[in-house]
Motif scaffolding. Structure first.
Motif, PDB file in Angstrom:
ATOM      1  N   THR A  38      46.656  25.399  22.298  1.00  0.00           N
ATOM      2  CA  THR A  38      46.560  26.634  23.086  1.00  0.00           C
ATOM      3  C   THR A  38      45.278  26.667  23.906  1.00  0.00           C
ATOM      4  N   VAL A  39      44.148  26.336  23.254  1.00  0.00           N
ATOM      5  CA  VAL A  39      42.860  26.353  23.955  1.00  0.00           C
ATOM      6  C   VAL A  39      42.886  25.375  25.127  1.00  0.00           C
ATOM      7  N   ALA A  40      43.399  24.160  24.892  1.00  0.00           N
ATOM      8  CA  ALA A  40      43.426  23.141  25.951  1.00  0.00           C
ATOM      9  C   ALA A  40      44.338  23.566  27.098  1.00  0.00           C
ATOM     10  N   ALA A  41      45.537  24.046  26.758  1.00  0.00           N
ATOM     11  CA  ALA A  41      46.505  24.386  27.806  1.00  0.00           C
ATOM     12  C   ALA A  41      46.055  25.605  28.605  1.00  0.00           C
ATOM     13  N   ALA A  42      45.478  26.615  27.925  1.00  0.00           N
ATOM     14  CA  ALA A  42      44.992  27.798  28.647  1.00  0.00           C
ATOM     15  C   ALA A  42      43.830  27.421  29.556  1.00  0.00           C
ATOM     16  N   THR A  43      43.019  26.437  29.128  1.00  0.00           N
ATOM     17  CA  THR A  43      41.923  25.966  29.970  1.00  0.00           C
ATOM     18  C   THR A  43      42.470  25.308  31.233  1.00  0.00           C
ATOM     19  N   LEU A  44      43.514  24.495  31.073  1.00  0.00           N
ATOM     20  CA  LEU A  44      44.162  23.911  32.247  1.00  0.00           C
ATOM     21  C   LEU A  44      44.616  25.014  33.200  1.00  0.00           C
ATOM     22  N   GLY A  45      45.248  26.050  32.649  1.00  0.00           N
ATOM     23  CA  GLY A  45      45.720  27.156  33.472  1.00  0.00           C
ATOM     24  C   GLY A  45      44.584  27.840  34.211  1.00  0.00           C
ATOM     25  N   ALA A  46      43.481  28.093  33.495  1.00  0.00           N
ATOM     26  CA  ALA A  46      42.343  28.775  34.113  1.00  0.00           C
ATOM     27  C   ALA A  46      41.725  27.930  35.216  1.00  0.00           C
ATOM     28  N   VAL A  47      41.661  26.605  34.995  1.00  0.00           N
ATOM     29  CA  VAL A  47      41.106  25.707  36.015  1.00  0.00           C
ATOM     30  C   VAL A  47      42.001  25.713  37.256  1.00  0.00           C
ATOM     31  N   LEU A  48      43.319  25.590  37.028  1.00  0.00           N
ATOM     32  CA  LEU A  48      44.259  25.620  38.150  1.00  0.00           C
ATOM     33  C   LEU A  48      44.166  26.957  38.893  1.00  0.00           C
ATOM     34  N   GLU A  49      44.077  28.025  38.126  1.00  0.00           N
ATOM     35  CA  GLU A  49      44.047  29.374  38.691  1.00  0.00           C
ATOM     36  C   GLU A  49      42.814  29.595  39.568  1.00  0.00           C
ATOM     37  N   THR A  50      41.658  29.150  39.094  1.00  0.00           N
ATOM     38  CA  THR A  50      40.423  29.413  39.828  1.00  0.00           C
ATOM     39  C   THR A  50      40.187  28.397  40.937  1.00  0.00           C
ATOM     40  N   ARG A  51      40.954  27.268  40.929  1.00  0.00           N
ATOM     41  CA  ARG A  51      40.789  26.252  41.970  1.00  0.00           C
ATOM     42  C   ARG A  51      41.904  26.304  43.014  1.00  0.00           C
ATOM     43  N   VAL A  52      43.153  26.532  42.532  1.00  0.00           N
ATOM     44  CA  VAL A  52      44.319  26.429  43.409  1.00  0.00           C
ATOM     45  C   VAL A  52      44.977  27.800  43.563  1.00  0.00           C
ATOM     46  N   LYS A  53      45.409  28.111  44.758  1.00  0.00           N
ATOM     47  CA  LYS A  53      46.192  29.341  44.960  1.00  0.00           C
ATOM     48  C   LYS A  53      47.600  28.946  45.396  1.00  0.00           C
ATOM     49  N   GLU A  54      48.604  29.636  44.854  1.00  0.00           N
ATOM     50  CA  GLU A  54      49.974  29.364  45.282  1.00  0.00           C
ATOM     51  C   GLU A  54      50.827  30.606  45.121  1.00  0.00           C
ATOM     52  N   ALA A  55      52.004  30.579  45.800  1.00  0.00           N
ATOM     53  CA  ALA A  55      52.916  31.719  45.729  1.00  0.00           C
ATOM     54  C   ALA A  55      53.671  31.674  44.410  1.00  0.00           C
ATOM     55  N   PRO A  56      54.068  32.844  43.883  1.00  0.00           N
ATOM     56  CA  PRO A  56      54.840  32.842  42.639  1.00  0.00           C
ATOM     57  C   PRO A  56      56.186  32.153  42.810  1.00  0.00           C
ATOM     58  N   GLN A 114      36.937  45.357  24.421  1.00  0.00           N
ATOM     59  CA  GLN A 114      37.443  46.528  25.126  1.00  0.00           C
ATOM     60  C   GLN A 114      36.389  47.126  26.054  1.00  0.00           C
ATOM     61  N   GLY A 115      36.784  47.365  27.307  1.00  0.00           N
ATOM     62  CA  GLY A 115      35.894  48.014  28.254  1.00  0.00           C
ATOM     63  C   GLY A 115      34.824  47.115  28.842  1.00  0.00           C
ATOM     64  N   ARG A 116      34.764  45.843  28.402  1.00  0.00           N
ATOM     65  CA  ARG A 116      33.758  44.938  28.974  1.00  0.00           C
ATOM     66  C   ARG A 116      34.292  44.290  30.242  1.00  0.00           C
ATOM     67  N   THR A 117      33.362  43.957  31.142  1.00  0.00           N
ATOM     68  CA  THR A 117      33.774  43.171  32.293  1.00  0.00           C
ATOM     69  C   THR A 117      33.804  41.725  31.844  1.00  0.00           C
ATOM     70  N   ILE A 118      34.931  41.078  32.133  1.00  0.00           N
ATOM     71  CA  ILE A 118      35.109  39.707  31.680  1.00  0.00           C
ATOM     72  C   ILE A 118      34.932  38.766  32.864  1.00  0.00           C
ATOM     73  N   HIS A 119      34.219  37.672  32.637  1.00  0.00           N
ATOM     74  CA  HIS A 119      34.015  36.655  33.675  1.00  0.00           C
ATOM     75  C   HIS A 119      35.370  36.204  34.230  1.00  0.00           C
ATOM     76  N   PRO A 120      35.489  36.016  35.557  1.00  0.00           N
ATOM     77  CA  PRO A 120      36.793  35.664  36.155  1.00  0.00           C
ATOM     78  C   PRO A 120      37.459  34.446  35.514  1.00  0.00           C
ATOM     79  N   PHE A 121      36.653  33.452  35.118  1.00  0.00           N
ATOM     80  CA  PHE A 121      37.267  32.272  34.505  1.00  0.00           C
ATOM     81  C   PHE A 121      37.878  32.633  33.155  1.00  0.00           C
ATOM     82  N   LEU A 122      37.134  33.431  32.367  1.00  0.00           N
ATOM     83  CA  LEU A 122      37.662  33.835  31.050  1.00  0.00           C
ATOM     84  C   LEU A 122      38.907  34.706  31.212  1.00  0.00           C
ATOM     85  N   SER A 123      38.871  35.572  32.224  1.00  0.00           N
ATOM     86  CA  SER A 123      40.022  36.442  32.453  1.00  0.00           C
ATOM     87  C   SER A 123      41.242  35.614  32.876  1.00  0.00           C
ATOM     88  N   ALA A 124      41.026  34.571  33.703  1.00  0.00           N
ATOM     89  CA  ALA A 124      42.129  33.670  34.067  1.00  0.00           C
ATOM     90  C   ALA A 124      42.605  32.912  32.829  1.00  0.00           C
TER      91      ALA A 124
END
Lengths: 236, 108
Positions: free
Chosen positions: A212-230, B29-39
């Motif tokens: 879970t930690v690894a896969a969510a990290t991949l998602g966060a990296v993709l999310e903050t680097r790449v933008k795409e349409a749903p 709760q109620g904290r501002t979360i860093h954009p990377f953590l929120s993603a």
């Protein structure tokens, strides 16, 4: 959808979880009775712990005569993944009172989490709906447990009714209903492959959390680097 | 196991189950979360559910089951189609269980 009524807003989302919890709770009750637990002990675990997989594991360990401390530690490891789920829901509970969070989180399971992560994303974040959904789910778990104990030794095989497939089928639905864009598909593929790979490599307790930690990290990296349409529109 | 030991065990299990469920929501709760953590948190549901799903289909009785006649895996196909088509959890669980029950009835 009968969204107009409170009953509809509470029961409709709870129904699939209820459908899954009755047979799984039943299986737990049967196994607990076979492991020598009393009715009170079996029900106490469903009331105070309310964690499907770890209750089944605990019952298995009790029947093997494993000491209580090991059982508690195993429960801790198995349930650590809820840290991630609790954190993931927290941005949606800004307006909640602390006492409401405390009540809601007591019944935060894999299944109720999946239901609420869908609902919360659609803006349905009222604790007055969310908490009753959880309560109904736990009641279903209690009824399933109770029926399982009462059936007791009479039933040793739940396979003819496919009760054992309720949980996998629920995960299929819960996962597919979450997926809305291509990045999530990649995250799901990595999470699934890594979890199974780690399990096969002998890491059978930590595989879900690590994957879970690894896969969510991949998602966060993709999310903050790449933008795409749903991929598709969200249906409500 | 004595009733007292059992009581202690339930208490311990309750504590180690409830605290991980409660503390992140309570503390964040109620904290501002860093954009990377929120993603990152946005991807937790898909990540954790996929990590739970695949082993639930491929592990049976503590062993990896990659055989072609793994019923759990085959039944996942109609279940997934129903999930995608109807977007209904109820229908998916019902169809998945029905496929497994019928297959066992016909081929057991």
């Amino acid at each position: 959808m009968e969204k107009s009524t409170i009953i509809g807003r509470v029961f409709t989302p709870a129904l699939p979880v209820v459908l899954g919890y009755l047979p799984i709770g039943f299986a737990y009750g049967v196994l607990a009775a076979n492991a020598g637990l009393t009715l009170m002990q079996t029900m106490a675990m469903s009331v105070f712990v309310f964690a499907g997989s770890s209750q089944l594991i605990a019952v298995g360990m009790i029947s093997q005569g494993i000491n209580p401390i090991s059982i508690v530690l195993t429960t801790l490891i198995v349930n650590l993944r809820h840290l991630l789920m609790s954190a993931a829901l927290s941005p949606h509970m800004k307006e909640w009172k602390k006492i409401e969070i405390a009540g809601f989180c007591f019944e935060l399971t894999d299944e109720t989490f999946a239901v609420h992560s869908l609902r919360f994303r659609k803006g349905e974040t009222s604790p007055r709906i969310a908490i009753p959904i959880n309560v109904i789910c736990q009641i279903a778990w209690l009824i399933g447990s109770l029926l399982g104990v009462l059936a007791g030794g009479g039933i040793t095989d739940v396979k003819p009714f496919a009760l054992d497939y309720a949980l996998p089928a629920m995960f299929i639905a819960l996962l597919l209903l979450q997926i809305q864009n291509r990045k999530q598909v990649w995250v799901a593929l990595l999470g699934a492959a890594l979890s199974l790979g780690l399990w096969a490599a002998g890491i059978t307790q930590w595989n879900v959390i690590l994957a879970t930690v690894a896969a969510a990290t991949l998602g966060a990296v993709l999310e903050t680097r790449v933008k795409e349409a749903p991929l598709t529109e969200v249906k409500s | 196991m004595s009733d007292f030991n059992f009581f202690l065990m339930i208490g311990g299990m309750m504590l180690v189950t409830y605290l991980p469920r409660l503390l992140p929501a309570w503390l964040l709760q109620g904290r501002t979360i860093h954009p990377f953590l929120s993603a990152w948190l946005k991807y937790v549901p898909v990540a954790v559910l996929s990590a739970l799903l695949l082993p639930s289909l491929l592990v049976a009785d503590g062993k990896l089951n990659l055989a072609w006649d793994n019923l759990y895996l085959w039944a996942a196909i109609p279940a997934a189609l129903v999930a995608l088509k109807t977007r209904s959890m109820f229908a998916t669980v019902l169809v998945g269980m029905a496929v497994v029950a019928l297959t066992r009835l016909l081929f057991a």
